[in-house]
Design a protein around this motif. Sequence first.
Motif, PDB file in Angstrom:
ATOM      1  N   SER A 178      19.330 -16.069   1.971  1.00 42.76           N
ATOM      2  CA  SER A 178      19.073 -14.380   1.306  1.00 42.76           C
ATOM      3  C   SER A 178      19.312 -14.479   0.045  1.00 42.76           C
ATOM      4  CB  SER A 178      20.032 -13.549   2.022  1.00 42.76           C
ATOM      5  OG  SER A 178      20.024 -13.571   3.571  1.00 42.76           O
ATOM      6  N   ALA A 185      15.292 -10.963   5.010  1.00 45.98           N
ATOM      7  CA  ALA A 185      16.234 -10.913   6.025  1.00 45.98           C
ATOM      8  C   ALA A 185      16.089 -10.301   7.406  1.00 45.98           C
ATOM      9  CB  ALA A 185      17.463 -10.215   5.504  1.00 45.98           C
ATOM     10  N   GLY A 284      20.636  -8.803   2.755  1.00 49.09           N
ATOM     11  CA  GLY A 284      20.546 -10.084   3.485  1.00 49.09           C
ATOM     12  C   GLY A 284      21.190 -10.154   4.643  1.00 49.09           C
ATOM     13  N   TYR A 292      24.150  -7.460   8.678  1.00 47.29           N
ATOM     14  CA  TYR A 292      23.416  -7.757   7.346  1.00 47.29           C
ATOM     15  C   TYR A 292      24.486  -7.207   6.383  1.00 47.29           C
ATOM     16  CZ  TYR A 292      19.340  -7.628  10.134  1.00 47.29           C
ATOM     17  OH  TYR A 292      18.264  -8.096  11.165  1.00 47.29           O
TER      18      TYR A 292
END
Length: 461
Positions: A178, A185, A284, A292
């Motif tokens: 990421s 992502a 990310g 995330y």
Amino acid sequence: MSTAFLGIDVGTTRTKAVVLGSGDGALLAAAAAPTPQGEDDGIAVHSPAAVRAVALDVARRALSDAGPEARAGLGGIAVTSVGEEAVLLDGAGRPVGDVPTWFSGVGSAPAREHAAELDRRAPVTGLRHPEYTVHALAWWARSRPGATRAAATLTDLGSWLLSSLGPGDLVMDHSHASRTGLFDAPTRSWRAEALDVVGTGHLALPRLVPSGTVIGELGGDPAAELGIAAGIPLVSGGHDHFCGALAAGARSPGDLFVSAGTSEAHLLVTDCLDPAATAGSEVGCFVTDGLYYLHAALPSGALYLTWTGLLGLDPSAPLDDLIAGEPVGSRGVRGRISADRRLTLDGVPLDVAPATLLRALMETTAVASRELTRDLSRVAGRAVGQRLLGGRPAESATWREIRAAIGEGAAAFVDAQEATALGAAHLAVRAVTGRLPPPVPRRPGPELSPERRQEYGRALG
């Protein structure tokens, strides 16, 4: 039966190793040493070989201090590292050169030059920060063309170190990916077309894995270097800030981790990414797969170091001593930090005392943190549940009071001294046992009376 786990953190200034007990997650031993840094034509670089030597030395010392039972029962090893530094490797898996540090600035000009073409040919969700790996690759192609041509693939510094302990696959975990600018992502997939844009289209990208995946086992020679048995599982780690957040207890959507250092990193955990809403944000994959993050930072520590110097104060002195007796609201001095990282102070009297300015700076950064948190929460569409704060400033009772009074979500203060290495060890535990150890201990928070909270509200909103 596994009785201990090893976590290694290759940080910007220090490399740490911790040995964690598998039962209650107790810290059995820790060791650290400065991360070796060199210079190449005025550019700060990390030598992979030098980094490996120091990492194995601190790991060996931590294992020695943990005792024979922990060494004999070691159940897994994981590594975390700074996020954007990629090691370029030849066909035999050997580094082709030293690695520009994430703060070296080599990617700044390529980031401006290639932004439009990268977005057109290899779009990703969120921003591509100038420190991301893809921009450093453009520097490699231009400034080190021979080494670049000799390279066949790449991975992050931590994953390379882990692979050097193999046998095992060369991989990159989702959280490090990421930070490359080559990874999308939401789909957890590479955008390899970006390599063509920056002149490194011949490179193969490593296999992607979630953080906390067993990717191989400790080989005979590295085992001898560490003084332990071969065959111990090697586990993919993650980006250092995110491993620190995991160890601190950021594990569910709505958890916010604030790591207060030279750069005050804010990381909000969420369970979804809306590509439209997050187009202007750093986003990310977190180190807990399926979750995330949104990430942003403030120059809080850098401002503190600058202003203690300007005021003739000792930055290493206890903060509580430096601003003792200063009231809430800093006697009317107000500050703000602009988007381009400029500090403005208003209402400064001619006879202002250094302690007043320093208190005003602490309040200014707290307000900026609150506003940044609100921005992250709005973009994520997720309210902040708990706000976990760690770093050296959290040792100050005054700083803890200011942050408890000013901010979104209930504040908790964590002892995050070795949280990054602990987070790597937590990932190793989870990979082998299927469970996460308890978070790191928390510092006692201030007990603010309703009257004291109202005082902060009147002064600072």
